[in-house]
Design a protein around this motif. Sequence first.
Motif, mmCIF file in Angstrom:
data_model
loop_
_atom_site.group_PDB
_atom_site.id
_atom_site.type_symbol
_atom_site.label_atom_id
_atom_site.label_comp_id
_atom_site.label_asym_id
_atom_site.label_seq_id
_atom_site.Cartn_x
_atom_site.Cartn_y
_atom_site.Cartn_z
ATOM 1 N N GLY A 70 0.792 -1.222 0.000
ATOM 2 C CA GLY A 70 0.000 0.000 0.000
ATOM 3 C C GLY A 70 0.824 1.271 0.000
ATOM 4 O O GLY A 70 0.282 2.361 0.168
ATOM 5 N N GLY A 71 2.145 1.131 -0.203
ATOM 6 C CA GLY A 71 3.013 2.294 -0.218
ATOM 7 C C GLY A 71 3.326 2.774 -1.617
ATOM 8 O O GLY A 71 2.760 2.293 -2.610
ATOM 9 N N ASP A 72 4.236 3.737 -1.710
ATOM 10 C CA ASP A 72 4.627 4.290 -3.008
ATOM 11 C C ASP A 72 5.166 3.212 -3.941
ATOM 12 O O ASP A 72 4.876 3.212 -5.140
ATOM 13 C CB ASP A 72 5.681 5.377 -2.820
ATOM 14 C CG ASP A 72 5.074 6.727 -2.463
ATOM 15 O OD1 ASP A 72 3.830 6.830 -2.450
ATOM 16 O OD2 ASP A 72 5.837 7.667 -2.202
ATOM 17 N N SER A 73 5.960 2.298 -3.399
ATOM 18 C CA SER A 73 6.538 1.248 -4.238
ATOM 19 C C SER A 73 5.449 0.386 -4.860
ATOM 20 O O SER A 73 5.515 0.040 -6.045
ATOM 21 C CB SER A 73 7.493 0.376 -3.421
ATOM 22 O OG SER A 73 8.616 1.114 -3.007
ATOM 23 N N ALA A 74 4.451 0.043 -4.072
ATOM 24 C CA ALA A 74 3.359 -0.783 -4.585
ATOM 25 C C ALA A 74 2.578 -0.058 -5.674
ATOM 26 O O ALA A 74 2.208 -0.647 -6.699
ATOM 27 C CB ALA A 74 2.427 -1.188 -3.446
ATOM 28 N N MET A 75 2.324 1.245 -5.472
ATOM 29 C CA MET A 75 1.592 2.004 -6.486
ATOM 30 C C MET A 75 2.418 2.137 -7.760
ATOM 31 O O MET A 75 1.887 2.044 -8.883
ATOM 32 C CB MET A 75 1.236 3.399 -5.956
ATOM 33 C CG MET A 75 0.309 3.410 -4.747
ATOM 34 S SD MET A 75 -1.208 2.448 -4.952
ATOM 35 C CE MET A 75 -0.788 0.986 -3.975
ATOM 36 N N GLU A 76 3.709 2.345 -7.583
ATOM 37 C CA GLU A 76 4.585 2.467 -8.747
ATOM 38 C C GLU A 76 4.645 1.145 -9.512
ATOM 39 O O GLU A 76 4.590 1.130 -10.743
ATOM 40 C CB GLU A 76 5.983 2.873 -8.295
ATOM 41 C CG GLU A 76 6.937 3.150 -9.438
ATOM 42 C CD GLU A 76 8.273 3.689 -8.963
ATOM 43 O OE1 GLU A 76 9.147 3.909 -9.810
ATOM 44 O OE2 GLU A 76 8.440 3.889 -7.737
ATOM 45 N N GLU A 77 4.750 0.042 -8.769
ATOM 46 C CA GLU A 77 4.789 -1.278 -9.406
ATOM 47 C C GLU A 77 3.486 -1.548 -10.154
ATOM 48 O O GLU A 77 3.496 -1.997 -11.311
ATOM 49 C CB GLU A 77 5.010 -2.359 -8.345
ATOM 50 C CG GLU A 77 6.296 -2.220 -7.585
ATOM 51 C CD GLU A 77 7.416 -3.077 -8.157
ATOM 52 O OE1 GLU A 77 7.395 -4.298 -7.956
ATOM 53 O OE2 GLU A 77 8.312 -2.508 -8.801
ATOM 54 N N ALA A 78 2.358 -1.278 -9.504
ATOM 55 C CA ALA A 78 1.062 -1.553 -10.119
ATOM 56 C C ALA A 78 0.870 -0.733 -11.387
ATOM 57 O O ALA A 78 0.426 -1.252 -12.416
ATOM 58 C CB ALA A 78 -0.059 -1.270 -9.122
ATOM 59 N N THR A 79 1.200 0.550 -11.311
ATOM 60 C CA THR A 79 1.041 1.421 -12.474
ATOM 61 C C THR A 79 1.939 0.961 -13.614
ATOM 62 O O THR A 79 1.521 0.908 -14.779
ATOM 63 C CB THR A 79 1.365 2.875 -12.097
ATOM 64 O OG1 THR A 79 0.499 3.282 -11.030
ATOM 65 C CG2 THR A 79 1.158 3.800 -13.282
ATOM 66 N N PHE A 80 3.166 0.617 -13.296
ATOM 67 C CA PHE A 80 4.100 0.137 -14.324
ATOM 68 C C PHE A 80 3.590 -1.150 -14.970
ATOM 69 O O PHE A 80 3.677 -1.325 -16.189
ATOM 70 C CB PHE A 80 5.473 -0.097 -13.701
ATOM 71 C CG PHE A 80 6.490 -0.661 -14.651
ATOM 72 C CD1 PHE A 80 7.180 0.169 -15.523
ATOM 73 C CD2 PHE A 80 6.751 -2.019 -14.677
ATOM 74 C CE1 PHE A 80 8.115 -0.356 -16.410
ATOM 75 C CE2 PHE A 80 7.686 -2.552 -15.557
ATOM 76 C CZ PHE A 80 8.365 -1.703 -16.426
ATOM 77 N N LEU A 81 3.031 -2.047 -14.175
ATOM 78 C CA LEU A 81 2.607 -3.349 -14.681
ATOM 79 C C LEU A 81 1.408 -3.257 -15.615
ATOM 80 O O LEU A 81 1.165 -4.178 -16.403
ATOM 81 C CB LEU A 81 2.294 -4.285 -13.509
ATOM 82 C CG LEU A 81 3.528 -4.775 -12.740
ATOM 83 C CD1 LEU A 81 3.120 -5.417 -11.420
ATOM 84 C CD2 LEU A 81 4.334 -5.753 -13.592
ATOM 85 N N THR A 82 0.653 -2.151 -15.554
ATOM 86 C CA THR A 82 -0.476 -2.002 -16.478
ATOM 87 C C THR A 82 -0.008 -1.867 -17.918
ATOM 88 O O THR A 82 -0.817 -2.004 -18.844
ATOM 89 C CB THR A 82 -1.337 -0.786 -16.106
ATOM 90 O OG1 THR A 82 -0.544 0.410 -16.145
ATOM 91 C CG2 THR A 82 -1.954 -0.959 -14.718
ATOM 92 N N ARG A 83 1.260 -1.620 -18.135
ATOM 93 C CA ARG A 83 1.787 -1.581 -19.504
ATOM 94 C C ARG A 83 1.733 -2.962 -20.141
ATOM 95 O O ARG A 83 1.719 -3.090 -21.370
ATOM 96 C CB ARG A 83 3.240 -1.097 -19.501
ATOM 97 C CG ARG A 83 3.461 0.271 -18.908
ATOM 98 C CD ARG A 83 4.937 0.632 -18.995
ATOM 99 N NE ARG A 83 5.243 1.857 -18.274
ATOM 100 C CZ ARG A 83 6.445 2.423 -18.237
ATOM 101 N NH1 ARG A 83 7.448 1.849 -18.898
ATOM 102 N NH2 ARG A 83 6.657 3.532 -17.557
#
Length: 324
Positions: free
Chosen positions: A151-164
């Motif tokens: 639920g932190g910045d890393s998780a949001m960054e990972e999730a957003t990146f993975l939508t590619r």
Amino acid sequence: MRNVIIIGSGPAGYTAAIYAARANLNPLLLASSVEAGGELMNTTEVENYPGFPEGIQGPELMSKFQEQAERFGTEIILDDVTEVSLGGEVKTIKTGYSGDFEASSVIVATGSAYRKLGLADEERLSGRGISWCATCDGFFFKEKTIAVVGGGDSAMEEATFLTRFASKVYVIHRKDTLRASKIMQDRAFANDKIEFVWNSEVVGISGENAVNGVTLRNTVDGTESHLELGGLFIAIGNDPRTHLFHGQLELTSDGTIAVDGRSSRTNLPGVFAAGDVIDPNYRQAITAAASGTVAALDAEHYLASLEQEAHHNPEIASAVAASV
């Protein structure tokens, strides 16, 4: 006494060894007895390391690092460092089985460890649908439904990146609010491919040869449910391996070893640090390798300054001669 001892055998440690060996410093590299090669030993296909256009398996890449370091004369011992004394001009490194070693300089390249969920099938399915690095492995999940835990910045960054790559990305979080910064939250909330699974924790991972789903437990009412997935990314943080150096080396607020600017110099003369143990942000093989280069060059310059000083001090000259 050695010129330089390198603690750690990931990309940073091996690269430092290559540069130090080519500078005729005769480095000793102390690799772990069970984790030699670092985190890449648990990675399957590596496609983003320059020079391998067809990709390369993580263990094979680290084997090549090791071969190159040994080619130039690096001595490698597979043993665990149990204690260090870094404050004086002579640094002492104690190991579990190989005895004690002394050196004029030390390069710390102990890396960091991803935090894990602690589930029975986590290790078994590592590299088979379970990953701790989206930028490393996201490409392999094209058009799959996957999940990110955190639920932190890393998780949001990972999730957003993975939508590619993925067709859908679930974010599984044990609470109903995120720790991430507002800008990272907003970015994730605005992405149509991301769906949040609130108040939930992963308590089981299923799949014979690859991940095919997870068991979730609701943190409010305790009910369990199954979520079918083609991959699981764990983004609950990582911990720099600094326990050996507490009380000797200064640490940052992130828990990494503090260095002087873009150098590898720590608060102690003759002690340098490189790789993930100083890097809370990027944690890539290529950045770790570059950092190892910096550490080796800094160590070389430090040793040269000792040699120069020795010309003006007979006692130092004797110590330097003993280390060659």
